[in-house]
Enzyme design. Structure first.
Site, PDB file in Angstrom:
ATOM      1  N   TRP A  15      15.715 -10.414  -4.873  1.00  0.00           N
ATOM      2  CA  TRP A  15      15.352 -11.697  -5.510  1.00  0.00           C
ATOM      3  C   TRP A  15      14.264 -12.447  -4.740  1.00  0.00           C
ATOM      4  O   TRP A  15      13.750 -13.442  -5.226  1.00  0.00           O
ATOM      5  CB  TRP A  15      16.587 -12.595  -5.614  1.00  0.00           C
ATOM      6  N   HIS A 101      10.434  -5.389   5.103  1.00  0.00           N
ATOM      7  CA  HIS A 101       9.664  -5.527   3.857  1.00  0.00           C
ATOM      8  C   HIS A 101       8.225  -5.915   4.218  1.00  0.00           C
ATOM      9  O   HIS A 101       8.005  -6.665   5.181  1.00  0.00           O
ATOM     10  CB  HIS A 101      10.314  -6.596   2.977  1.00  0.00           C
ATOM     11  N   GLU A 150       7.249   1.499  -0.602  1.00  0.00           N
ATOM     12  CA  GLU A 150       6.675   0.390  -1.363  1.00  0.00           C
ATOM     13  C   GLU A 150       5.210   0.197  -0.975  1.00  0.00           C
ATOM     14  O   GLU A 150       4.905  -0.544  -0.026  1.00  0.00           O
ATOM     15  CB  GLU A 150       7.424  -0.912  -1.055  1.00  0.00           C
ATOM     16  N   SER A 188       6.479  -3.128  -8.633  1.00  0.00           N
ATOM     17  CA  SER A 188       6.235  -3.299 -10.067  1.00  0.00           C
ATOM     18  C   SER A 188       7.085  -2.387 -10.945  1.00  0.00           C
ATOM     19  O   SER A 188       6.628  -1.915 -11.984  1.00  0.00           O
ATOM     20  CB  SER A 188       4.742  -3.116 -10.378  1.00  0.00           C
TER      21      SER A 188
END
Ligand code: PGA
Length: 228
Positions: A15, A101, A150, A188
């Site tokens: 989130w 991340h 990612e 995405s």
């Protein structure tokens, strides 16, 4: 559930810095009741720290097959580390922690050393580390059994990598770190493209940012993975 397992399909909602407590609880009750009770599908929600306790409680009350993750974690243990959330305290809420991340590497200057320390903290506290790698050269700390590939160009841009290329990167990582490494894809992902990724031989699931905020869209993502 520390460790990870290459035979599971992971569908993970990141989130980021979004959702009020009320929105989070509405999402949990909507999504929770739609998750198939199948052992090898692992659905994980990663809320903000402030929503963790309420989200965990709602999952327990609803008896939903939904795991909880943190989006970050302290590289230190319990103690005088102002502003940090440590693994020991968080272990009462979470099964998994996203570590490294690219938004944290870039905005908070996280280094590979900090990332290794975070992995060690979570493993010590029986939490599964999910390390994000930006390409096949990003180092993966020992004790990390699940990583998310990612690529930076794909995050939040609406421009995902191709499933074929993501599969190739996953293959390279598994060759290098062992076939037991589970590699998921993020960047995405939405209900229209998720199938292409999870159908790949070397891809064990998806990490979903923007598209995970909408409960109905996330339910569609889960349903698409369920049919693979
Ligand atoms: P996105 O984010 O799905 O919005 O591209 C993915 C992520 O950053 O984990």
């Amino acid at each position: 559930m520390a460790g990870g397992d290459s035979k599971n399909t992971w569908i993970i909602a990141n989130w980021k810095s979004n959702m009020t407590i009320a929105e989070a609880l509405e999402w949990v009750s909507k999504v929770g009741s739609e998750i198939p009770k199948i052992d090898n599908i692992k659905v994980v929600v990663c809320p903000t720290f402030s929503a963790l306790s309420e989200v965990k409680k709602a999952i327990q009350i609803g008896n939903y097959p939904l795991l909880v993750g943190a989006q970050n974690i302290s590289p230190f243990g319990v103690g005088a580390y102002t502003g940090e959330e440590n693994a020991q305290t968080l272990s009462q809420f979470i099964d998994l922690a996203i570590i490294g991340h690219s938004e944290r590497r870039e905005n908070f200057k996280e280094t590979d050393e900090m990332i290794t320390n975070k992995v060690n903290q979570v493993v010590e506290n029986k939490i599964t580390p999910l390390v994000c790698v930006q390409n096949s050269e990003t180092p993966i700390p020992e004790n990390c059994k699940i990583v998310a590939y990612e690529p930076i160009f794909a995050i939040g841009t609406g421009n995902p990598d191709t499933p074929g290329n993501a599969d190739k990167i996953a293959d390279v990582l598994k060759e290098r770190y062992g076939q037991n490494l589970a590699v998921i894809y993020g960047g995405s992902v939405d209900s229209g493209n998720v199938k292409g990724f999870v159908a790949q031989e070397n891809i064990a699931g998806v990490l979903v940012g923007k598209a995970s905020l909408d409960a109905d869209e996330f339910i569609k993502i889960i349903a698409a993975c369920d049919k693979i």
